[in-house]
Design an enzyme around this catalytic site. Structure first.
Site, PDB file in Angstrom:
ATOM      1  N   GLY A 105     -45.599 -17.411 103.275  1.00 29.43           N
ATOM      2  CA  GLY A 105     -44.834 -16.193 103.016  1.00 29.43           C
ATOM      3  C   GLY A 105     -43.592 -16.458 102.192  1.00 29.43           C
ATOM      4  N   LYS A 106     -43.226 -17.741 102.062  1.00 31.54           N
ATOM      5  CA  LYS A 106     -42.013 -18.115 101.308  1.00 31.54           C
ATOM      6  C   LYS A 106     -40.850 -17.221 101.709  1.00 31.54           C
ATOM      7  CE  LYS A 106     -44.587 -20.154  97.461  1.00 31.54           C
ATOM      8  NZ  LYS A 106     -45.969 -19.910  97.923  1.00 31.54           N
ATOM      9  N   ARG A 107     -40.680 -16.978 102.994  1.00 34.35           N
ATOM     10  CA  ARG A 107     -39.608 -16.124 103.465  1.00 34.35           C
ATOM     11  C   ARG A 107     -38.267 -16.857 103.382  1.00 34.35           C
ATOM     12  NH1 ARG A 107     -43.615 -12.978 102.900  1.00 34.35           N
ATOM     13  NH2 ARG A 107     -44.192 -11.490 104.518  1.00 34.35           N
ATOM     14  N   THR A 141     -44.092 -21.201 105.233  1.00 33.58           N
ATOM     15  CA  THR A 141     -43.360 -21.669 104.053  1.00 33.58           C
ATOM     16  C   THR A 141     -42.083 -20.831 103.900  1.00 33.58           C
ATOM     17  OG1 THR A 141     -44.585 -20.199 102.559  1.00 33.58           O
ATOM     18  CG2 THR A 141     -45.455 -22.422 102.862  1.00 33.58           C
TER      19      THR A 141
ATOM     20  N   ASP B 109     -42.629 -15.620  94.558  1.00 41.73           N
ATOM     21  CA  ASP B 109     -43.808 -16.455  94.380  1.00 41.73           C
ATOM     22  C   ASP B 109     -44.149 -16.450  92.897  1.00 41.73           C
ATOM     23  OD1 ASP B 109     -46.444 -17.772  94.972  1.00 41.73           O
ATOM     24  OD2 ASP B 109     -45.803 -17.315  97.011  1.00 41.73           O
TER      25      ASP B 109
END
Lengths: 309, 309
Positions: A105-107, A141, B109
């Site tokens: 999710g690259k939060r 992530t 992203d």
């Protein structure tokens, strides 16, 4: 704590790879889509049902030979809340089949907001004293642009709940250098500065294989940086995207591993999900094609690094 | 294209603020929770229903005097897919009431994945030739750590669909300087480097008020940087968090505005949502208390910057 569970899965399967579940509708065989739309309608619910059915087939076909899956949140969010339900159901099913789930999710946020993300993707939520698992997952992530305030709220979950995070360090895309490769104060790069923070953030969660619960995302498309970071970050486990479709090969990822063949898990998404299309198979053969592609990838990497563990 | 719609809302209401909808269950009056749990159960669905009911009351009470709302995704994601349904319903309702919606997801992203986020939060998704709006929203906060590859996929939506993005530049939290304040190559900071990119990314979407569709997040807690960035980024509109609970006051945010009182929108979340608790009101008065707090905030800021537009 740490990535011990992931590492044990890697040793058990002798396979240091993770399958990225980025399920666009066009990757899904017509038969599955037709059934899902017939059952739920030609709408977001139908799309969510098709995605989950597709993922379930892949998980069944891969769970004995691949230790982990990595659903990419964006491909679920683009189908609204029914897509998010498919994400939940996929995570739950993969875990039930013994797979380690890295939610991509690259939060990145701060304080109580990051705690909310921790509950969503690594933990539990309380409602009137009842406990619910919003999405589950074993690792997430995360993006550290906001600094330690964005990472600290996650560490208790890594310590007490046996979860992990992967911090974006050096990403696999072409323009990753625009910000990440800038030289800062003492001459180090931005990405190396973040990488050093990973070692610090993870210090209290180092597990029995020597790796902490705070990993780093380092792209297969930058093999020199991968080698340099492997040497400089002894306790940081790597999630390595960029293999296959993005151009990274087995020779590029070799440097991500330590002398025991540990220290990294290599992701492939389209190379596995779309194997049936790439090989010209019938839709009914998508799981067979995915399994063959996963075995080929495993063998190519293990051929370089040897026995793991 | 650009933030013209947001700016017109600000001019119409003479109010350069946005209410952050970060609805923890404990902010929601007992009556609303009880009704929602009775209808849907003491579970994630009940929580989602309570959140939407709470937000609906706030939107009804604020839509004629506040131009925008900013739901923070994390607080919806922590309630799983029912939380995400509440996010969808909240966005749809706020837009129906004429409010501009800034979805605060800080997504970041690359390539096709960022396109999926664009569809999710700024656009539309196709399913079997039918078009659906996953979450809607007019603008999205984004994280540029991955470089231009993470921003370019959003720009077509800003250009053709009248949407906007806010890129994290200098965030309001204490540790934001860890990465953002590092000096890079020529002596500029990391955050200033990102800020300059915003001007470039937005260049083709400058609207009739002189601002592009690529804005920047700059915290109220760093008034000097706010002033410096306002001067150096003539076409970049600012979203300013950190007012109120985090410590920023009207004197701190004054420098975010240009001489017309444009150029920024100031966020307050808890100061509005929790006004009824802070003032010791009954739960049934939460919308009245929120409206009073929103008026106080508007008057404090407009007292500094004067007539807008």
């Amino acid at each position: 704590m740490s990535f011990d569970r992931l590492i044990e899965g890697i040793i058990r399967t002798q396979n240091p790879t993770v399958v990225g579940l980025d399920p666009k509708l066009e990757y899904i065989p017509e038969e599955i889509r037709r059934e899902s739309f017939a059952a739920c309608g030609e709408n977001l619910q139908g799309a969510g049902a098709a995605i989950f059915a597709f993922n379930r087939g892949l998980i069944d076909a891969l769970c004995d030979i691949v230790p982990a899956v990595k659903p990419q949140c964006a491909y679920y969010e683009m189908y609204g809340w029914p897509g998010m339900k498919a994400l939940h159901d996929t995570i739950e099913y993969a875990q039930r089949k013994g797979m380690f789930v890295i939610t991509d999710g690259k939060r990145g946020d701060i304080g109580t907001t990051m705690e909310a993300y921790a509950k969503a993707y690594l933990g539990k939520t309380q409602v009137q004293g009842n406990t619910f698992i919003p999405f589950g997952g074993d690792a997430l992530t995360v993006n550290a642009y906001l600094g330690s305030d964005g990472i600290q709220p996650l560490l208790p979950w890594c310590e007490s709940e046996d979860k992990g995070i992967f911090v974006l360090v050096k990403t696999s895309n072409r323009s990753s250098g625009e910000l990440q490769n800038l030289n800062v104060n003492g001459g180090d790069t931005v990405y190396f500065t973040v990488a050093q923070h990973c070692e610090t953030w993870g210090a209290s969660t180092v597990g029995k294989y020597g790796y902490s619960g705070v990993g780093a995302v380092v792209g297969a498309t930058y093999p020199e940086q991968l080698r340099e970071l492997r040497q400089d970050l002894p306790t940081t486990f790597f999630l390595v995207p960029g293999y296959g479709a993005q151009g990274g090969g087995p020779q590029d990822v070799e440097a991500a591993f330590d002398s025991r063949g540990l220290g990294a898990v290599i992701n492939s998404s389209r190379g596995i999900l779309c194997a049936w299309q790439q090989k010209g198979c019938a839709g009914s053969e998508y799981t067979v094609a995915a399994r063959e592609a996963a075995i080929d990838m495993r063998d190519a990497i293990v051929g370089r690094i040897g026995k793991i563990g």
